[in-house]
Scaffold this motif. Structure first.
Motif, mmCIF file in Angstrom:
data_model
loop_
_atom_site.group_PDB
_atom_site.id
_atom_site.type_symbol
_atom_site.label_atom_id
_atom_site.label_comp_id
_atom_site.label_asym_id
_atom_site.label_seq_id
_atom_site.Cartn_x
_atom_site.Cartn_y
_atom_site.Cartn_z
ATOM 1 N N LEU A 1 0.827 -1.209 0.000
ATOM 2 C CA LEU A 1 0.000 0.000 0.000
ATOM 3 C C LEU A 1 0.859 1.256 0.000
ATOM 4 O O LEU A 1 0.545 2.239 -0.682
ATOM 5 C CB LEU A 1 -0.938 -0.007 1.204
ATOM 6 C CG LEU A 1 -2.052 -1.061 1.192
ATOM 7 C CD1 LEU A 1 -2.797 -1.070 2.518
ATOM 8 C CD2 LEU A 1 -3.018 -0.799 0.044
ATOM 9 N N ASN B 1 -8.611 -0.544 2.099
ATOM 10 C CA ASN B 1 -7.565 -1.239 1.347
ATOM 11 C C ASN B 1 -6.783 -2.232 2.194
ATOM 12 O O ASN B 1 -6.469 -3.335 1.745
ATOM 13 C CB ASN B 1 -6.605 -0.217 0.727
ATOM 14 C CG ASN B 1 -7.258 0.584 -0.381
ATOM 15 O OD1 ASN B 1 -8.147 0.086 -1.063
ATOM 16 N ND2 ASN B 1 -6.829 1.822 -0.550
ATOM 17 N N LEU C 1 -1.395 4.345 -1.603
ATOM 18 C CA LEU C 1 -2.834 4.193 -1.393
ATOM 19 C C LEU C 1 -3.192 4.371 0.078
ATOM 20 O O LEU C 1 -2.380 4.075 0.960
ATOM 21 C CB LEU C 1 -3.290 2.808 -1.862
ATOM 22 C CG LEU C 1 -3.116 2.506 -3.353
ATOM 23 C CD1 LEU C 1 -3.484 1.056 -3.640
ATOM 24 C CD2 LEU C 1 -3.955 3.450 -4.200
ATOM 25 N N GLN D 1 2.352 1.833 -3.450
ATOM 26 C CA GLN D 1 1.374 2.331 -4.414
ATOM 27 C C GLN D 1 0.795 3.690 -4.014
ATOM 28 O O GLN D 1 0.040 4.276 -4.790
ATOM 29 C CB GLN D 1 0.226 1.322 -4.568
ATOM 30 C CG GLN D 1 0.652 -0.027 -5.113
ATOM 31 C CD GLN D 1 1.234 0.082 -6.505
ATOM 32 O OE1 GLN D 1 0.731 0.817 -7.357
ATOM 33 N NE2 GLN D 1 2.319 -0.638 -6.755
#
Length: 393
Positions: free
Chosen positions: A81, A102, A86, A84
């Motif tokens: 995560l 997520n 995110l 990325q």
């Protein structure tokens, strides 16, 4: 008492040691006496395979393996995560939610494809060791940040470095200070690494200086190795008396200041653009056009529909190439004075989607629900941008 053993050692006791051997034999009793049973149980207890310590070690090893599996899975999700960029949390992380965020959804995905992980996560994990609480997620992120900073400092290995600092507000209107290091590694390569984002109470030079000192105190970096400073031209950064540049120079005279070239170029372009009426009017019109189309959801939906129609039309005529990642849905970029490349992006997006832009502006102009000022604005911008389009084409 022969079958059960004598109670002389547990209750009565004895003082005549001449009868000691006799009393001991009586206490020992026959094969099924309590004494012999206790002796057998003691032997079994001392046997390695049946020893209580063996069971404790076995259980401890299994718990340790399960813990490492759970921790490794949590860290893998965290690293993915973070890589990325995110967010972790979800709006609704309850069991009834269809999207728990997520982090939890990624853990669920991993458990479905890994039997070992499935046995130690969520309902199969201990109640006090699930690694799903928000504070645990933050701790994992902080641990990854610490390891990343340590990797950067190890790569530097006492090398001289320059400091790049800039401040900005985040989405929650908190002032944040971004810190970037630039150095040369042993291979002679110029390396630029983002180090950290520090929250500051204000944008004064004192706040920035205190934040930098706090950050360096938590790392293996030494300010004595600082050889350069790079900031923008704001007074709190480059001020000769109370700017951050001057405060650091007073302590570390070898840390020379260089005005950020990107900001210099930005200021030069903005100044030239504002002095040229045609260029200034061009970007005013471009900004007004973006605001005109993007101000209402109904207009944005109409723009997307027109854009899709134009793409299908071009594909049928063979004017567009097909392939993975091509012909994606786009939107008009808003120009920003502090980011000159955004102006270029605005021009490119208008040119690429020009036909859809014209059709939507004409639709806005002819819409009966629009007032006269919007109609006039839409017609004016359409005409001007038609001329600009052919000029820049």
């Amino acid at each position: 008492m022969g079958s059960t053993g004598s109670d002389v050692f547990t209750e009565i006791g004895f003082t005549n040691w001449k009868k000691g051997p006799e009393n001991l034999r009586v206490h020992e009793g026959s094969v099924g006496s309590l004494h012999n049973k206790a002796v057998q149980q003691a032997r079994e207890l001392m046997a390695q395979k049946q020893h209580i310590e063996t069971f404790v070690i076995k259980q401890t090893d299994e718990t340790r393996i399960n813990y490492r599996t759970l921790l490794s899975a949590s860290l893998e999700c965290t690293r993915w995560l973070l890589g990325q960029g995110l967010p972790f949390r979800g709006h609704d992380e309850s069991l009834k939610s269809s999207n728990r965020g997520n982090y939890l959804e990624l853990m669920q995905f991993l458990s479905k494809h890994n039997e070992q992980v499935r046995k130690v996560v969520f309902e199969n994990a201990p109640k006090n060791l699930k690694y799903t609480f928000s504070d645990i997620q933050k701790d994992l992120v902080r641990a990854c940040a610490i390891e990343t900073v340590d990797a950067i400092t190890k790569d530097m290995e006492g090398a001289f470095f320059s400091l790049l600092v800039d401040g900005a507000r985040d989405s929650s209107t908190k002032e944040q200070m971004a810190v970037v290091l630039r150095y040369v590694n042993k291979k002679g390569e110029a390396i630029e690494k983002f180090l950290d984002v520090q929250h500051v109470s204000s944008t004064t030079s004192n706040s920035f200086e205190e934040a930098i000192e706090r950050l360096f105190a938590t790392t293996n970096l030494s300010m004595s190795k600082l050889r350069g400073q790079g900031y923008d031209g704001a007074s709190n950064m480059k001020g000769e008396l109370n700017g951050l540049k001057s405060k650091i120079l007073n302590k570390y005279p070898q840390a020379f200041y260089i005005h950020c070239f990107a900001h210099q170029l930005q200021l030069a372009l903005v100044f030239v653009a504002k002095e040229n009426k045609d260029v200034a009017n061009f970007f005013i019109n471009a900004s007004s056009l973006v605001n005109l189309i993007g101000s209402l959801c109904k207009r944005r939906d109409a723009f997307r529909e027109k854009q899709q129609e134009q793409i299908h039309k071009a594909l049928n005529l063979g004017n567009l190439e097909t392939g993975k990642g091509l012909n994606q849905e786009m939107s008009l970029m808003r120009p920003c004075d502090t980011r000159w490349n955004s102006h270029y992006g605005t021009i490119v997006s208008i040119i690429v989607m020009f036909e859809a832009v014209v059709e939507v502006v004409e639709w806005i102009k002819s819409d009966r629900n629009q007032d006269n000022s919007v109609k006039q604005l839409g017609y004016s911008k359409t005409y001007k941008l038609l001329i600009l389009h052919f000029t820049f084409s």
